[in-house]
Motif scaffolding. Structure first.
Motif, short mmCIF file in Angstrom:
data_model
loop_
_atom_site.label_atom_id
_atom_site.label_comp_id
_atom_site.label_asym_id
_atom_site.label_seq_id
_atom_site.Cartn_x
_atom_site.Cartn_y
_atom_site.Cartn_z
N LEU A 599 -2.68 -17.32 -5.64
CA LEU A 599 -3.20 -18.35 -6.84
C LEU A 599 -3.10 -17.44 -8.15
CD1 LEU A 599 -4.04 -20.96 -7.20
CD2 LEU A 599 -6.35 -20.39 -6.55
N ARG A 600 -3.60 -16.38 -7.92
CA ARG A 600 -3.66 -15.47 -9.32
C ARG A 600 -2.12 -15.51 -9.88
NH1 ARG A 600 -5.81 -11.15 -7.39
NH2 ARG A 600 -7.80 -12.05 -7.27
N ARG A 603 -1.54 -18.36 -11.66
CA ARG A 603 -1.90 -18.55 -12.75
C ARG A 603 -1.33 -17.73 -14.23
NH1 ARG A 603 -8.13 -15.92 -13.77
NH2 ARG A 603 -8.51 -17.57 -11.93
N TRP A 627 -3.83 -24.39 -16.49
CA TRP A 627 -4.06 -23.69 -15.30
C TRP A 627 -5.58 -23.82 -14.76
CZ3 TRP A 627 -8.11 -20.03 -14.87
CH2 TRP A 627 -8.97 -19.80 -15.85
N GLU A 631 -5.38 -25.03 -10.67
CA GLU A 631 -6.19 -24.18 -9.78
C GLU A 631 -7.21 -24.98 -8.99
OE1 GLU A 631 -8.04 -20.44 -10.99
OE2 GLU A 631 -6.07 -19.83 -11.60
N ARG A 635 -7.46 -26.09 -4.94
CA ARG A 635 -8.26 -25.57 -4.41
C ARG A 635 -9.03 -26.70 -3.66
NH1 ARG A 635 -10.16 -21.28 -8.58
NH2 ARG A 635 -9.66 -19.33 -7.61
N ALA A 651 -6.14 -21.99 -1.57
CA ALA A 651 -5.53 -23.06 -2.21
C ALA A 651 -4.40 -23.61 -1.49
CB ALA A 651 -5.21 -22.73 -3.72
#
Length: 661
Positions: A599-600, A603, A627, A631, A635, A651
């Protein structure tokens, strides 16, 4: 060539008995939560014909009586099909509008030269194409002095009464429930007046009439004036109106939702298609008002709803839970809560996969994607140069890491979504670069720099950028897209910029989709011959570009299907959603879980599109950046699966399969 296939997408089969009601008794049962008469049509075209029939019948009744027919009408996007139908009836069937009196519902204020005018739009789409007497057309004056507005509004009301009041009022409904330009907070006794338009309504209206800006205010008929009409039609088409239609029809009357005042009218009708009706109780939760025709998706929807109101996971639902919440039919069908629970749990479990391209050498009986062929050729179609990573950035990285040949096709340049300050920043760089590394600087570049700088300094609101500036803005977005692709390990030769012609108007309003757009997409499909296609399914995006881009892809696939293209026999098409919405749980067919690290990384992919951060012009009325929206949505999907009792992930990205129509 079929270029409107997105409008024919039907995710859920809705039984006609929920909307084509045969008896008054059955209708009273199905619609007992609806406080305004609501007619649901299978398609926009069917609804438009019905409304046109009723309006024309009233006009002709008045003609036989030797009287005028007085119509108040707006200019929302939902009314365009009606305008086209009325024009067609005039030209092909000889329907006359000579006895019609038109009162414009609203006009923007203050109107200056070049500003968008509601009346000009109405005249272009309808009035100039029918035989209405110009003396029978009345509108507010958006250019009068401010100190004359009160008298002007009073005289407008008096003129309506001079013609015996309004026979028919026809209008759309705004995203915040506004009718006419009556914003939330409007009172039931309000008459024609000047009103400040909020940012959401202003942006929506600007798109509807195809301009880049609108004046901040409007002179609008009031709620009391609209309620004085003998017949009121509220028209809405498409899933983006589903939430507001449910609120207006089923919630309490409130000044925070002006359309709800129509519950007080004895002859108001809401006319919508199935997409706009999607959240009405009789369509979304039919078990609450009648016995159901159950299918897998409706069962999944019902169980997810039951879990949400009881705050229980699926496998903890009991017979008592079903009986007390209107779902006893399922117990009769399956014998027990346990049997239903296991069915739905397994159904949802089988949607989860960490192998979006299919897992090689694995049993794919219960997997959403097939194991073979491996590796697959994949095309991700991205309407704008960042929708790919916003919508499915995690899945893209998975596909690449798992060895698939991933191509990203950016359908439009996205140039109008780049702020002028970005152009200035890049021009400063170019100018400084030349001064440092070119003796005296490049003459052509220096002249172009001065020309662009001068244009931007003198640019007024609503001015269209020059082609040079639009080209620079497109280059900025291309550079960001390439950076994101490189970050995701996608070779730049698999990064395709299609620059579909429909988009290149320099304005918010785009051209209609054409064969040229479809041919560009078709050529890429023929070149790659993909085993998987990913395409935008968030057709309610506020600009409308996603729908047009999706129609271009579907039309190209349709053409290939008609040509019996062999590659299509071994291709699956998946629809994703982006920053604006998520698929309902009953429709999700593939859910790709993401770890915190993934997920990071997603982003970071989105952040490569620097021009679309704080300065992006089209963030809409959602204050979160893209972003953040992405997210939160991912999520939220994972949290929903968790609350239903399935595996708990950081997520999830969700997809629905499209089967060519």
């Amino acid at each position: 060539m079929r270029t409107n296939l997105s409008s024919q997408i039907s995710l859920n089969r809705v039984s006609p008995r929920y909307y084509k009601v045969e008896s008054a008794v059955e209708r009273s049962v199905l619609t007992r939560l609806e406080k305004i008469q609501t007619n649901i049509f299978e398609t926009m075209e069917e609804g438009t014909r019905q409304i046109a029939d009723e309006i024309i019948a009233k006009i002709q009744d008045r003609q036989r009586e030797g009287k005028f027919c007085t119509i108040a009408i707006g200019t929302g996007a939902s009314l365009r099909p009606l305008f086209s139908e009325l024009v067609r009836r005039h030209k092909e069937d000889g329907i006359s509008f000579r006895n019609v009196i038109i009162f414009n519902l609203y006009e923007y204020y203050p109107l200056t030269e070049g500003a968008g005018s509601s009346f000009n739009h109405l005249n272009k789409l309808l009035l100039s194409q029918i035989d209405i007497d110009k003396q029978n057309v009345f509108t507010m004056d958006g250019s009068i002095p401010q100190d004359a507005i009160i008298d002007h509004c009073r005289l407008y009301e008096q003129r309506i009464q001079t013609y015996g009041g309004i026979d028919i009022a026809v209008m759309g409904i705004g995203r915040e429930g506004n009718i006419g330009m009556n914003e939330p907070g409007s009172q039931v006794n309000s008459t024609t007046r000047l009103i400040l338009i909020n940012a959401t309504s202003r942006a929506e209206s600007a798109r509807n009439i195809g301009v880049d800006n609108l004046p901040p205010c409007s002179i609008t008929m009031g709620i009391n004036t609209i309620l004085g009409a003998r017949k009121v039609y509220v028209i809405a088409w498409g899933e983006d109106k589903a939430d507001i239609i449910k609120s207006a029809v089923e919630d309490k009357v409130s000044d925070t939702l002006p359309a709800s005042y129509l519950q007080l009218h004895t002859n108001a009708t809401v006319c919508i298609d199935l997409a706009a009706a999607a959240h009405l109780t009789r369509i979304q939760r039919p078990w609450l008002v009648t016995n159901c025709e159950w299918n897998d998706k409706l069962i999944r929807s019902a169980i997810a709803w039951l879990c949400s109101i009881l705050n229980k996971p699926i496998l903890k639902l009991t017979n008592k839970d079903y009986n007390e919440n209107g779902l006893s039919e399922l117990l009769a069908l399956y014998g027990s809560a346990y049997n239903v629970n296991i069915k739905v749990f397994n159904d949802l479990q089988h949607t989860i996969t960490g192998w979006p391209g299919g897992k090689p050498n694995a049993d794919d009986t219960y997997r959403p994607e097939r194991a073979k062929p491996f590796p697959k050729r994949v095309i991700v179609f991205s309407p704008h140069p960042d929708d790919d990573v916003i919508s499915m950035g995690g899945t893209i990285r998975r596909l690449v890491q798992q060895g698939h040949e991933v191509h990203i096709a950016y359908e439009t340049s996205g140039n109008i979504a780049v702020g002028d300050e970005e152009v200035v920043r890049f021009m400063h760089f170019i100018n400084g670069f030349n001064q440092l590394f070119e003796e005296g600087g490049d003459k052509v570049i220096c002249e172009k720099y001065a020309e662009i700088k001068n244009f931007l300094l003198n640019k007024k609101e609503g001015d269209i950028d020059t082609r040079d500036i639009l080209t620079i803005k497109g280059l900025i977005r291309r550079g960001e897209a390439r950076t994101a692709c490189t970050y995701n390990k996608i070779p730049l030769n698999r990064c395709h910029f299609l620059d579909l012609p429909f988009y290149e108007t320099g304005r918010i309003e785009k051209n209609p989709i054409s064969e040229a757009d479809v041919e560009i997409v078709q050529n890429l499909l023929r070149e790659v011959k993909p085993h998987q296609i990913y395409v935008a399914g968030d057709l309610a995006d506020p600009h409308g570009t996603h729908r047009v881009c999706t129609d271009a892809v579907f039309a190209a696939i349709d053409e290939e299907k008609n040509a019996n293209a062999e590659w299509l026999n071994d291709c699956r098409i998946w629809m994703y959603r982006g920053a604006w919405a998520e698929w309902e749980i009953e429709n999700i067919e593939m859910a790709v879980p993401l770890s915190p690290e993934e997920l990071r990384a997603k982003r970071n992919s989105i952040l490569k599109h620097q021009s679309q951060m704080e300065s992006a012009p089209f963030l809409g009325n959602d204050e979160r950046l893209f972003w953040q929206r992405s997210e939160d949505r991912n999520r939220g999907t994972a949290s929903l699966y968790d609350h239903l009792g399935l595996a708990c992930y950081e997520a999830m990205e969700a997809f629905v399969e499209y089967k060519p129509i």
